[in-house]
Design an enzyme around this catalytic site. Sequence first.
Site: not given
Ligand code: 5GP
Ligand code: ZN
Length: 113
Positions: A4, A7, A46, A97, A99
């Site tokens: 993850c 994580c 998580h 995970h 967020h």
């Molecule tokens: P989701 O698409 O799941 O709602 O949001 C995931 C978010 O995590 C995205 O906005 C993406 O830019 C961010 N993200 C993905 N990988 C990383 C990473 O390694 N570091 C950071 N700081 N953000 C990440």
């Molecule tokens: Zn996680």
Amino acid sequence: MENCIFCKIIKGEIPSVKVYEDEDMLIIKDVNPQAKIHLLLLPKEHYADITEMSDAQAQTLARCLKKLSTMVDALGLNDGFRLVSNKGAHACQSVGHLHIHILGGNQLGDRMC
Ligand code: 5GP
Ligand code: ZN
């Protein structure tokens, strides 16, 4: 949870720009910002999304959000902000995970659903 990415960020195995950390949560800058200010609130425990969280995890998340409300000035969010949590691939969730996206200022992209 193995494999993850969040994580790994929480454990410090993958670098991130941290803006706040306590025993329950980490707040980092999103690597691909979709707004002038785009932060991610990551519970340290998580679980994939809100449908998977226990009562205790729900209480912890509520405490984190309450704490967030006291950091508005420090995070530069005085002009207002949005909280978004995507659940499931069809709702644009790409990291499994839980967020909370914290989006302040003008929208920059259209990736956020
Ligand atoms: P989701 O698409 O799941 O709602 O949001 C995931 C978010 O995590 C995205 O906005 C993406 O830019 C961010 N993200 C993905 N990988 C990383 C990473 O390694 N570091 C950071 N700081 N953000 C990440
Ligand atoms: Zn996680």
